[in-house]
Design a protein around this motif. Structure first.
Motif, PDB file in Angstrom:
ATOM      1  N   LEU A  31       0.833  -1.199   0.000  1.00 54.19           N
ATOM      2  CA  LEU A  31       0.000   0.000   0.000  1.00 54.19           C
ATOM      3  C   LEU A  31       0.868   1.249   0.000  1.00 54.19           C
ATOM      4  O   LEU A  31       1.961   1.262   0.573  1.00 54.19           O
ATOM      5  N   GLU A  36      -0.920   2.328   6.863  1.00 55.39           N
ATOM      6  CA  GLU A  36      -1.830   1.243   6.518  1.00 55.39           C
ATOM      7  C   GLU A  36      -1.067  -0.038   6.201  1.00 55.39           C
ATOM      8  O   GLU A  36      -1.477  -1.134   6.599  1.00 55.39           O
ATOM      9  N   GLU A  37       0.050   0.107   5.500  1.00 57.98           N
ATOM     10  CA  GLU A  37       0.849  -1.069   5.169  1.00 57.98           C
ATOM     11  C   GLU A  37       1.419  -1.721   6.427  1.00 57.98           C
ATOM     12  O   GLU A  37       1.370  -2.945   6.587  1.00 57.98           O
ATOM     13  N   TYR A  40      -1.256  -3.598   8.400  1.00 62.20           N
ATOM     14  CA  TYR A  40      -1.563  -4.906   7.826  1.00 62.20           C
ATOM     15  C   TYR A  40      -0.468  -5.912   8.151  1.00 62.20           C
ATOM     16  O   TYR A  40      -0.751  -7.058   8.521  1.00 62.20           O
ATOM     17  N   ARG A  76      -7.482  -8.363   5.671  1.00 55.47           N
ATOM     18  CA  ARG A  76      -7.273  -8.775   4.279  1.00 55.47           C
ATOM     19  C   ARG A  76      -8.320  -8.168   3.345  1.00 55.47           C
ATOM     20  O   ARG A  76      -7.997  -7.733   2.232  1.00 55.47           O
ATOM     21  N   ARG A  79      -7.658  -4.534   2.816  1.00 56.09           N
ATOM     22  CA  ARG A  79      -6.529  -4.406   1.888  1.00 56.09           C
ATOM     23  C   ARG A  79      -7.001  -4.656   0.451  1.00 56.09           C
ATOM     24  O   ARG A  79      -6.607  -3.943  -0.468  1.00 56.09           O
TER      25      ARG A  79
END
Length: 209
Positions: A31, A36-37, A40, A76, A79
Motif C-alpha cells: 500500500l 496502513e501497510e 496490515y 485482508r 486491503r
C-alpha cells in the motif's frame, strides 16, 4: 524509493530476526500509505508462523501458514478494497461473506516451497504428508486441502512471505471434534499446524485469536 526504504526498515523492526528464505523477482505489492501497510503487516505477523525442514545440509521444505481469524480476514478484505478501489458497500458485502465463512471452519493459508516437486502433494489423497491442527484439546485432520497454485503478485500482495517458486494452499479444519467439543476454545492462546512425513516434520505455532 525513500518510501520503500522507510517501509523496509519498519518491517525489519517488526519482524525482528524471523528467518525466511531469499526471494527472487519483484518485491510484493504494498500500500502507498505506510501506516496502513505497517498495520496490515502487524496483523499478518500475529497470525502467521514459519518453519523449515532440512536433510543434512540440503533444504527439503520452507513453509509458512496464516490462520484466517476474524481479525485477519477483516484486515485482508480492507486491503483488497484499497488495492481494487472497491466501494464501501462492496467491502462490507465481502466482510459479511468472510465472517460467515469464519464460523464454518478453521482455515489456514499455507505457503510452501518444496525443493523436490514430487513431495509437493499436500492436496492429494495419497500425499506423503500428514497434516493436522493441534490444539490443547487434541488434534484434527483437514476437511479439505485445496491447491491455489503458484505464487503470483496478487497472492504475494496478501502473503508477502511467498517467494517466486512457492505454492499456495487453502487448508480447512473442522471447528468441533466428533463428540461436539470445540477444537479451539475462546481462551486458547496458540495452535499448531503440523506437517509430518518420512522426510521430517514442521510445526507452525500461531496465535488463535
Amino acid at each position: 524509493m525513500k518510501t520503500q526504504l522507510r517501509l523496509g526498515a519498519l518491517l525489519m523492526a517488526l519482524t525482528g530476526c524471523v528467518s525466511t528464505p531469499p526471494t527472487l523477482g519483484d518485491p510484493p505489492p504494498a500500500l502507498k500509505d505506510e501506516r496502513e501497510e505497517l498495520a496490515y503487516q502487524q496483523v499478518l505477523e500475529r497470525y502467521t508462523a514459519r518453519d523449515e525442514l532440512y536433510s543434512g545440509f540440503d533444504t527439503v521444505l520452507f513453509a509458512a501458514a496464516t490462520l484466517q481469524t476474524e481479525a485477519f480476514r477483516q484486515a485482508r478484505i480492507q486491503r483488497t478494497g484499497t488495492f481494487k478501489a472497491l466501494t464501501q458497500d462492496r467491502v462490507r458485502e465481502l466482510l459479511t461473506q468472510e465472517m460467515a465463512e469464519a464460523v464454518k471452519t478453521h482455515e489456514f493459508f499455507l505457503g510452501v516451497h518444496v525443493y523436490n516437486y514430487r513431495y509437493e502433494d499436500f492436496d492429494r489423497p495419497s500425499s506423503i504428508w500428514n497434516v493436522v491442527l493441534v490444539t490443547p484439546q487434541g488434534e484434527v485432520r483437514p476437511l479439505s486441502v485445496e491447491r491455489l497454485g503458484r505464487a503470483d503478485q496478487d497472492m504475494r500482495a496478501f502473503y508477502p512471505y511467498l517467494g517466486t517458486f512457492w505454492v499456495g494452499y487453502r487448508v480447512r479444519f473442522p471447528t468441533t471434534f466428533p463428540d461436539g467439543k470445540p477444537v479451539i476454545l475462546p481462551n486458547t492462546e496458540r495452535v499448531v499446524l503440523r506437517m509430518a512425513s518420512s522426510l521430517g516434520k514442521v510445526e507452525m505455532r500461531v496465535h488463535a485469536h
